[in-house]
Scaffold this motif. Structure first.
Motif, mmCIF file in Angstrom:
data_model
loop_
_atom_site.group_PDB
_atom_site.id
_atom_site.type_symbol
_atom_site.label_atom_id
_atom_site.label_comp_id
_atom_site.label_asym_id
_atom_site.label_seq_id
_atom_site.Cartn_x
_atom_site.Cartn_y
_atom_site.Cartn_z
ATOM 1 N N ARG A 24 0.811 -1.223 0.000
ATOM 2 C CA ARG A 24 0.000 0.000 0.000
ATOM 3 C C ARG A 24 0.845 1.273 0.000
ATOM 4 N NH1 ARG A 24 -2.722 0.953 4.458
ATOM 5 N NH2 ARG A 24 -2.010 -0.714 5.847
ATOM 6 N N LYS A 25 2.196 1.077 0.026
ATOM 7 C CA LYS A 25 3.122 2.220 0.117
ATOM 8 C C LYS A 25 2.792 3.101 1.327
ATOM 9 C CE LYS A 25 4.430 2.486 -4.756
ATOM 10 N NZ LYS A 25 3.887 1.158 -5.117
ATOM 11 N N ALA A 26 2.482 2.437 2.436
ATOM 12 C CA ALA A 26 2.107 3.117 3.671
ATOM 13 C C ALA A 26 3.216 2.971 4.713
ATOM 14 C CB ALA A 26 0.803 2.532 4.226
ATOM 15 N N LYS A 27 3.407 3.993 5.522
ATOM 16 C CA LYS A 27 4.371 3.938 6.609
ATOM 17 C C LYS A 27 3.735 3.285 7.827
ATOM 18 C CE LYS A 27 6.972 8.001 5.117
ATOM 19 N NZ LYS A 27 7.518 9.334 5.518
ATOM 20 N N GLY A 28 4.577 2.803 8.745
ATOM 21 C CA GLY A 28 4.035 2.161 9.936
ATOM 22 C C GLY A 28 5.090 1.974 11.001
ATOM 23 N N ALA A 29 4.690 1.337 12.092
ATOM 24 C CA ALA A 29 5.600 1.094 13.209
ATOM 25 C C ALA A 29 5.257 -0.236 13.865
ATOM 26 C CB ALA A 29 5.521 2.224 14.237
ATOM 27 N N ILE A 30 6.300 -0.917 14.306
ATOM 28 C CA ILE A 30 6.162 -2.189 15.015
ATOM 29 C C ILE A 30 6.922 -2.086 16.327
ATOM 30 C CG2 ILE A 30 6.675 -4.673 14.979
ATOM 31 C CD1 ILE A 30 6.677 -4.497 11.894
ATOM 32 N N VAL A 31 6.301 -2.557 17.406
ATOM 33 C CA VAL A 31 6.997 -2.685 18.683
ATOM 34 C C VAL A 31 6.900 -4.138 19.135
ATOM 35 C CG1 VAL A 31 7.117 -1.994 21.108
ATOM 36 C CG2 VAL A 31 6.554 -0.293 19.353
ATOM 37 N N GLY A 87 13.127 -0.281 7.265
ATOM 38 C CA GLY A 87 13.313 1.164 7.354
ATOM 39 C C GLY A 87 13.176 1.891 6.027
ATOM 40 N N PRO A 88 13.779 1.382 4.949
ATOM 41 C CA PRO A 88 13.637 2.053 3.654
ATOM 42 C C PRO A 88 12.197 2.131 3.154
ATOM 43 C CG PRO A 88 15.522 0.575 3.617
ATOM 44 C CD PRO A 88 14.788 0.296 4.886
ATOM 45 N N HIS A 89 11.321 1.298 3.709
ATOM 46 C CA HIS A 89 9.896 1.333 3.349
ATOM 47 C C HIS A 89 9.086 2.234 4.281
ATOM 48 C CE1 HIS A 89 10.332 -1.898 0.402
ATOM 49 N NE2 HIS A 89 11.047 -2.563 1.299
ATOM 50 N N GLY A 90 9.768 2.927 5.188
ATOM 51 C CA GLY A 90 9.057 3.808 6.111
ATOM 52 C C GLY A 90 8.430 3.095 7.287
ATOM 53 N N ILE A 91 8.960 1.916 7.630
ATOM 54 C CA ILE A 91 8.435 1.136 8.751
ATOM 55 C C ILE A 91 9.498 1.063 9.840
ATOM 56 C CG2 ILE A 91 7.480 -1.085 9.487
ATOM 57 C CD1 ILE A 91 6.806 -1.592 6.483
ATOM 58 N N ARG A 92 9.204 1.621 10.996
ATOM 59 C CA ARG A 92 10.122 1.578 12.130
ATOM 60 C C ARG A 92 9.844 0.335 12.976
ATOM 61 N NH1 ARG A 92 9.476 4.639 15.896
ATOM 62 N NH2 ARG A 92 7.382 5.451 15.485
ATOM 63 N N VAL A 93 10.907 -0.261 13.529
ATOM 64 C CA VAL A 93 10.763 -1.465 14.353
ATOM 65 C C VAL A 93 11.653 -1.326 15.589
ATOM 66 C CG1 VAL A 93 10.810 -3.975 14.420
ATOM 67 C CG2 VAL A 93 10.477 -2.802 12.226
#
Length: 241
Positions: A122-129, A165-171
């Motif tokens: 979806r070319k969407a940013k997100g975050a995972i904890v 990270g390059p996809h805008g997803i922080r973990v």
């Protein structure tokens, strides 16, 4: 921290840290999709918070993958599910080790993979904890399978941060020390057991579930926009002593 318009998946949502995380997220505007093995816990959570629930055995890889796909789309993910089987290392059973790794590590990898693939598509940013433990850093007696699983989770967190990270997803991951869930409170508030641990804790108390949940929400939020690949202890200074 405001999560209006965000959907968050939380595993291990029925009890303890996971449940408090769901409560705080919904209080701050998020829509939560709760994953738990216990349907009774999901029902009570839905009644209290409005969270949409899915019952799932996270030790079953195929079921975990299927249920996660049904829970999508979402913007954020908290991998909080975890189990422990206490056995001395010399008596540890193969099936005990495999069961703990399947729930604590493999399920987090599967849920994260399904979640992240959807975000990328979806070319969407997100975050995972990911919810780890100070057991990642220390070798507690009778905790061989559990300590190994939490060390693996922290390694997984770093790889995911690097690749996503390059996809805008922080973990990121959090590493709680002793946290007073309902079950833990009974054990650790006894002076003969909790006393030595408190003596090594500069802040002088054990964590409440809200202490951990608040840090999880911070890492999910835009306030932590430059944090990824971090394992953050929530231990009142225990590891510093």
């Amino acid at each position: 921290m405001n999560f209006e318009g965000k959907t968050v998946i939380v595993t291990g949502a029925g009890k303890g840290i996971g449940r408090r995380t769901v409560e705080l997220l919904t209080q701050r505007g998020a829509k939560v999709v709760a994953l738990s093995r216990s349907q009774a816990d999901l029902d009570s959570l839905a009644a209290e918070t409005g969270a949409r629930g899915f019952s799932v055995d996270l030790g079953n890889a195929a079921e975990t993958r299927r249920i996660t796909a049904e829970a999508l789309p979402a913007d954020m993910l908290v991998n909080c599910a975890g189990i422990n089987i206490l056995e001395p290392f010399l008596e540890m059973k193969d099936e005990s080790f495999d069961t703990v790794q399947a729930v604590n590590v493999r399920s987090a990898a599967i849920v994260s993979q399904v979640f992240a693939r959807d975000l990328v598509a979806r070319k969407a940013k997100g975050a995972i904890v990911n919810v780890s433990s100070i057991s990642s850093f220390l070798g507690f007696r009778d905790h061989a399978a559990y300590c190994a699983s939490k060390g693996a989770m922290d390694g997984l967190t770093r790889v995911m941060a690097n690749e996503l990270g390059p996809h805008g997803i922080r973990v990121n991951s959090v590493a709680p020390g002793i946290t007073l869930t309902d079950l833990a409170r009974v054990a650790w508030e006894a002076p003969e057991k909790g006393g030595p641990m408190l003596a090594r804790t500069p802040i002088g108390r054990f964590a409440e579930t809200e202490d951990v949940a608040e840090v999880i929400l911070f890492l999910l939020s835009d306030a932590a926009a430059m944090l990824t690949g971090v394992t953050l202890p929530i231990d009142g200074g225990f590891l510093a002593n």
